[in-house]
Each structure stands twice: as C-alpha cells, then as structure tokens.
Motif scaffolding. Structure first.
Motif, PDB file in Angstrom:
ATOM      1  N   TYR A  93       0.882  -1.079  -0.098  1.00 54.69           N
ATOM      2  CA  TYR A  93       0.020   0.010   0.058  1.00 54.69           C
ATOM      3  C   TYR A  93       0.960   1.232  -0.278  1.00 54.69           C
ATOM      4  O   TYR A  93       1.737   1.499   0.876  1.00 54.69           O
ATOM      5  N   GLY A  94       0.384   2.202  -1.024  1.00 57.11           N
ATOM      6  CA  GLY A  94       1.325   3.404  -1.003  1.00 57.11           C
ATOM      7  C   GLY A  94       2.560   3.462  -1.848  1.00 57.11           C
ATOM      8  O   GLY A  94       3.133   4.423  -2.058  1.00 57.11           O
ATOM      9  N   GLN A  95       2.886   2.043  -2.207  1.00 56.35           N
ATOM     10  CA  GLN A  95       4.137   1.845  -3.064  1.00 56.35           C
ATOM     11  C   GLN A  95       3.746   2.020  -4.470  1.00 56.35           C
ATOM     12  O   GLN A  95       2.810   1.894  -5.124  1.00 56.35           O
ATOM     13  N   ARG A  96       4.707   2.218  -5.206  1.00 58.79           N
ATOM     14  CA  ARG A  96       4.661   2.176  -6.638  1.00 58.79           C
ATOM     15  C   ARG A  96       5.107   0.818  -7.621  1.00 58.79           C
ATOM     16  O   ARG A  96       6.145   0.247  -6.937  1.00 58.79           O
ATOM     17  N   ILE A  97       4.324   0.662  -8.353  1.00 55.24           N
ATOM     18  CA  ILE A  97       4.778  -0.898  -8.997  1.00 55.24           C
ATOM     19  C   ILE A  97       4.488  -0.588 -10.560  1.00 55.24           C
ATOM     20  O   ILE A  97       3.716   0.298 -10.994  1.00 55.24           O
ATOM     21  N   ARG A  98       5.166  -1.414 -11.144  1.00 58.38           N
ATOM     22  CA  ARG A  98       4.868  -1.468 -12.735  1.00 58.38           C
ATOM     23  C   ARG A  98       4.391  -3.065 -13.208  1.00 58.38           C
ATOM     24  O   ARG A  98       4.887  -3.900 -12.647  1.00 58.38           O
ATOM     25  N   VAL A  99       3.360  -3.144 -13.995  1.00 62.56           N
ATOM     26  CA  VAL A  99       2.890  -4.409 -14.449  1.00 62.56           C
ATOM     27  C   VAL A  99       2.924  -4.387 -15.757  1.00 62.56           C
ATOM     28  O   VAL A  99       2.274  -3.928 -16.596  1.00 62.56           O
ATOM     29  N   GLU A 100       3.913  -5.531 -16.258  1.00 63.33           N
ATOM     30  CA  GLU A 100       3.844  -5.726 -17.696  1.00 63.33           C
ATOM     31  C   GLU A 100       2.848  -7.100 -18.138  1.00 63.33           C
ATOM     32  O   GLU A 100       2.940  -7.772 -17.280  1.00 63.33           O
ATOM     33  N   PHE A 101       2.086  -6.972 -19.086  1.00 63.68           N
ATOM     34  CA  PHE A 101       0.959  -7.718 -19.818  1.00 63.68           C
ATOM     35  C   PHE A 101       1.796  -8.397 -20.827  1.00 63.68           C
ATOM     36  O   PHE A 101       2.284  -8.178 -21.834  1.00 63.68           O
ATOM     37  N   ILE A 102       1.799  -9.808 -20.405  1.00 67.41           N
ATOM     38  CA  ILE A 102       2.471 -10.896 -21.197  1.00 67.41           C
ATOM     39  C   ILE A 102       1.417 -11.682 -22.240  1.00 67.41           C
ATOM     40  O   ILE A 102       1.658 -11.764 -23.238  1.00 67.41           O
ATOM     41  N   GLN A 103       0.473 -12.099 -21.451  1.00 66.51           N
ATOM     42  CA  GLN A 103      -0.572 -12.831 -22.195  1.00 66.51           C
ATOM     43  C   GLN A 103      -2.154 -12.741 -21.711  1.00 66.51           C
ATOM     44  O   GLN A 103      -1.955 -12.985 -20.210  1.00 66.51           O
ATOM     45  N   ARG A 104      -3.072 -12.575 -22.533  1.00 68.10           N
ATOM     46  CA  ARG A 104      -4.333 -12.601 -21.797  1.00 68.10           C
ATOM     47  C   ARG A 104      -4.777 -14.443 -21.510  1.00 68.10           C
ATOM     48  O   ARG A 104      -4.476 -15.202 -22.277  1.00 68.10           O
ATOM     49  N   LEU A 105      -5.296 -14.576 -20.313  1.00 67.53           N
ATOM     50  CA  LEU A 105      -5.532 -15.778 -20.071  1.00 67.53           C
ATOM     51  C   LEU A 105      -7.011 -16.090 -20.149  1.00 67.53           C
ATOM     52  O   LEU A 105      -7.362 -17.402 -20.568  1.00 67.53           O
ATOM     53  N   ARG A 106      -7.901 -15.512 -19.914  1.00 69.55           N
ATOM     54  CA  ARG A 106      -9.360 -15.401 -20.089  1.00 69.55           C
ATOM     55  C   ARG A 106     -10.173 -14.178 -20.040  1.00 69.55           C
ATOM     56  O   ARG A 106      -9.604 -13.233 -19.785  1.00 69.55           O
ATOM     57  N   GLU A 107     -11.244 -14.094 -20.439  1.00 72.72           N
ATOM     58  CA  GLU A 107     -12.178 -12.999 -20.369  1.00 72.72           C
ATOM     59  C   GLU A 107     -12.589 -12.842 -18.969  1.00 72.72           C
ATOM     60  O   GLU A 107     -12.663 -13.879 -17.985  1.00 72.72           O
ATOM     61  N   GLU A 108     -12.979 -11.621 -18.477  1.00 79.53           N
ATOM     62  CA  GLU A 108     -13.641 -11.395 -17.201  1.00 79.53           C
ATOM     63  C   GLU A 108     -15.409 -12.017 -17.447  1.00 79.53           C
ATOM     64  O   GLU A 108     -15.949 -11.982 -18.435  1.00 79.53           O
ATOM     65  N   ARG A 109     -15.594 -12.813 -16.248  1.00 77.66           N
ATOM     66  CA  ARG A 109     -16.862 -13.369 -16.330  1.00 77.66           C
ATOM     67  C   ARG A 109     -17.423 -13.411 -14.804  1.00 77.66           C
ATOM     68  O   ARG A 109     -16.638 -13.289 -13.791  1.00 77.66           O
ATOM     69  N   LYS A 110     -18.734 -13.524 -14.779  1.00 80.44           N
ATOM     70  CA  LYS A 110     -19.529 -13.733 -13.502  1.00 80.44           C
ATOM     71  C   LYS A 110     -19.636 -15.231 -12.984  1.00 80.44           C
ATOM     72  O   LYS A 110     -19.804 -16.002 -13.769  1.00 80.44           O
ATOM     73  N   PHE A 111     -19.371 -15.260 -11.784  1.00 83.41           N
ATOM     74  CA  PHE A 111     -19.172 -16.584 -11.058  1.00 83.41           C
ATOM     75  C   PHE A 111     -20.349 -16.928 -10.060  1.00 83.41           C
ATOM     76  O   PHE A 111     -21.047 -16.082  -9.662  1.00 83.41           O
ATOM     77  N   ALA A 112     -20.612 -18.195  -9.727  1.00 84.02           N
ATOM     78  CA  ALA A 112     -21.980 -18.460  -8.992  1.00 84.02           C
ATOM     79  C   ALA A 112     -21.808 -18.264  -7.660  1.00 84.02           C
ATOM     80  O   ALA A 112     -22.846 -17.729  -6.946  1.00 84.02           O
ATOM     81  N   GLY A 113     -20.505 -18.254  -7.057  1.00 82.38           N
ATOM     82  CA  GLY A 113     -20.303 -18.028  -5.763  1.00 82.38           C
ATOM     83  C   GLY A 113     -18.802 -17.902  -5.493  1.00 82.38           C
ATOM     84  O   GLY A 113     -17.953 -18.230  -6.318  1.00 82.38           O
ATOM     85  N   ILE A 114     -18.519 -17.863  -4.002  1.00 81.93           N
ATOM     86  CA  ILE A 114     -17.166 -17.686  -3.595  1.00 81.93           C
ATOM     87  C   ILE A 114     -16.201 -18.781  -4.017  1.00 81.93           C
ATOM     88  O   ILE A 114     -15.162 -18.818  -4.280  1.00 81.93           O
ATOM     89  N   GLU A 115     -16.803 -19.942  -3.830  1.00 82.64           N
ATOM     90  CA  GLU A 115     -16.015 -21.190  -4.159  1.00 82.64           C
ATOM     91  C   GLU A 115     -15.558 -21.398  -5.506  1.00 82.64           C
ATOM     92  O   GLU A 115     -14.659 -21.739  -5.905  1.00 82.64           O
ATOM     93  N   ALA A 116     -16.618 -21.099  -6.383  1.00 83.73           N
ATOM     94  CA  ALA A 116     -16.324 -21.045  -7.814  1.00 83.73           C
ATOM     95  C   ALA A 116     -15.052 -20.082  -8.126  1.00 83.73           C
ATOM     96  O   ALA A 116     -14.433 -20.285  -9.254  1.00 83.73           O
ATOM     97  N   ILE A 117     -15.248 -18.775  -7.538  1.00 86.64           N
ATOM     98  CA  ILE A 117     -13.980 -18.043  -7.732  1.00 86.64           C
ATOM     99  C   ILE A 117     -12.910 -18.417  -7.405  1.00 86.64           C
ATOM    100  O   ILE A 117     -11.866 -18.306  -8.343  1.00 86.64           O
ATOM    101  N   ARG A 118     -12.775 -19.145  -6.366  1.00 91.64           N
ATOM    102  CA  ARG A 118     -11.541 -19.413  -5.674  1.00 91.64           C
ATOM    103  C   ARG A 118     -10.973 -20.569  -6.404  1.00 91.64           C
ATOM    104  O   ARG A 118     -10.010 -20.573  -6.875  1.00 91.64           O
TER     105      ARG A 118
END
Length: 313
Positions: free
Chosen positions: A268-293
């Motif tokens: 928190y409060g620090q600066r970072i750089r994120v490099e994007f290498i490859q897309r893994l999947r699209e964003e989607r909605k899940f049925a619940g917490i366990e499905a997300i995990r």
C-alpha cells in the motif's frame, strides 16, 4: 522555440514526432538519426510534443496514451539519442505555420539533418510534409531523410493499431509492434480486500484515465516494485492481473488488481509496474465464492505456464 532558446548545442541531427509508445517504427526512425549523427560527429536530438497534439486539436476524441513522458524519455535514451526536446503543444502553438515552425527551429539550433517518417505532417492544418522540408531545407541549411512506415507481417506499425490491440486484450500481439511488453505503473491503493479473503491478496493499481489499459480479463503479468524515483527496486516478479468491474460482486468501478505470486507483504502506497504478457481469459461472473476461488487457482496455474512459455518465469 522556448525549449531551445538560450542553449548552445553542437550541430544536430534532429528527428521530430509524437513518439507515443516509442514502438518499432519510432525506434527505427530514431536509430537512423542516431547513426547519422555518430557518422558526422553531431548530436542526435529528438523533438516531441506534450500533450499529444490530437488531444489539443481534437479534444472531443478520446485519446489513450501508451507511455507517459518519463517512460518515453527513458526509451528514447535507450536508443542512443543525446537530447530530448519536449515542445509544449497548445492551441496557440497549433496555429504556427509549417514555415514559421521550421524557420524558428533553425534560428535557435544548428540543424544539419532532419529525419522524419514519410507520412510526417506538421504546422497549421498539417500543411508541412516531407516535400515541404526538402524544398525549404537548402535555404535553411539542412538535409532531409525520410523513412517509410515499418511493417510487421505486412501490417504497418502504428500507435493507433497498438491501442486497438490493447483494448481488445491482445497484449502479446501489441508487444510485437511495440518491441516490448506493454506496461502500466502507478501507486497501490487500498481496495475492498476481497482478494485477501479469497486467499489471493491483490495490489490495486491506480491508473490515470489517460492511459491505454488492456481490455477486461485476466492476464499473465510481471510486476516490478519501484523506488521513489520510479526505478526498479528488484527484478520483476511473476503475477496474475485482473482488469474489470468484478461482476460477481458489484459491477463496480473498473480496476486493475494484481496478485504477485510467491510473495507476501504490504505494498500500500508504493509504486509498481505491471507488464502484460498474455491474456488468460475474459472477465466473467461466477456462481459464488468457491467457484471464484477454484478459478483463481486455475488462473495462477495458467499464468505460471504462460510466463514459462514466454521465458519470463
């Protein structure tokens, strides 16, 4: 030109452009100017503009930057340029005629060569071009070298093409035109801590609206911790990054959240750089917490595999 007034330079080989992203085409142009300067014992200079001229001339059109001015300067320095001149671009400056621009430029600097792309246009209503430069060059004491647009697999390398690829989530394809991975940098903000509750604590990256953020989805990434000067504190670390609105929870504000693999600590409060290498999947909605995990566990496995395949693990 206020950017040059009162400064004494040796003879210059100058290249002019916006150079947003400093992609492969920009690099070829700047490299040619650097080589010419070295051969003639001159200084290699690059002139760019801030803000992007399109944002001033066409304010109604949304424009997303590929790089900030700090990164642009660093990439140009890597190529070997001796001097970077940033010309403030205002509505008043946009009304400068092509002849006045070049004449004033040669009055404050000893310019021997100007290197530009064949499609280069400048001055009020873009009336200046390569032909104009070649016509006026002899009386102002400079030669003109032009470079044809660079192509990769029969596709012209353009900043607009790279932006579109990023918005479509095609970060690996964008990297082919950039000549490097696309990255975002910013301060880590406090989030809602849902990732921590799921067992995948994330760093929530603050990104100004002006920059090109890849399309929503999950990405294999590399994350670098930065010091106060914006320099890397250590080598990049493997990570997985989600971009989106978290539809399972609240369809909230779009965010960039990064889970750094095999690491724990407080960013928190620090600066970072994120490099994007490859897309893994699209964003989607899940049925619940366990499905997300379960999906996040799979995302980490797929992220590791993608980074290994890219030689970045």
């Amino acid at each position: 030109m206020e950017s040059l007034d009162g400064r004494n330079f040796p003879p210059l080989v100058l290249t002019i452009g916006v150079f947003d992203g400093v992609h492969l085409g920009h690099r070829a142009l700047i490299s040619g100017a650097v080589m010419a300067a070295r051969e003639r014992g001159f200084m290699a200079a690059v002139m760019s503009f801030d803000p992007h001229p399109d944002s001033v001339i066409f304010p109604q059109r949304p424009l997303l930057y590929l790089t900030d001015e700090t990164d642009k300067a660093a990439y140009i320095e890597e190529i070997g340029a001796d001097l970077l001149i940033i010309q403030p671009f205002t509505l008043e400056f946009s009304r400068t005629s092509a002849e006045d621009f070049i004449t004033r430029l040669t009055q404050v600097a000893d310019i021997r060569e100007i290197h530009v792309g064949e499609d280069f246009a400048f001055g009020h209503k873009a009336r200046g071009n390569v032909r104009f430069l070649r016509e006026i060059g002899p009386q102002l004491g400079f030669q003109v070298k032009s470079l044809a647009p660079l192509e990769v697999d029969d596709q012209v390398v353009k900043s607009s093409r790279i932006r579109n690829l990023l918005l479509a989530g095609e970060v690996d394809e964008a990297a082919r035109f950039l000549g490097r991975t696309h990255s975002l940098k910013g301060e880590v903000l406090h989030g809602d801590k849902r990732g921590r509750l799921l067992g995948f604590p994330t760093a929530n990256l603050a990104i100004p609206d002006l920059f090109a953020v890849p399309g929503n989805g999950v990405y294999a990434t590399m994350t670098t911790f930065l010091d106060e000067a914006g320099k890397a504190r250590e080598n990049p670390r493997p990570s997985v990054t989600n971009i989106g609105t978290r539809p399972t929870f609240d369809n909230g504000v779009r965010s960039v959240e990064t889970f750094v693999l095999d690491w724990s600590g407080d960013l928190y409060g620090q600066r970072i750089r994120v490099e994007f290498i490859q897309r893994l999947r699209e964003e989607r909605k899940f049925a619940g917490i366990e499905a997300i995990r379960a999906q996040l566990t799979l995302d980490v496995e797929n992220g590791r595999a993608a980074l290994r395949a890219a030689g970045r693990s």
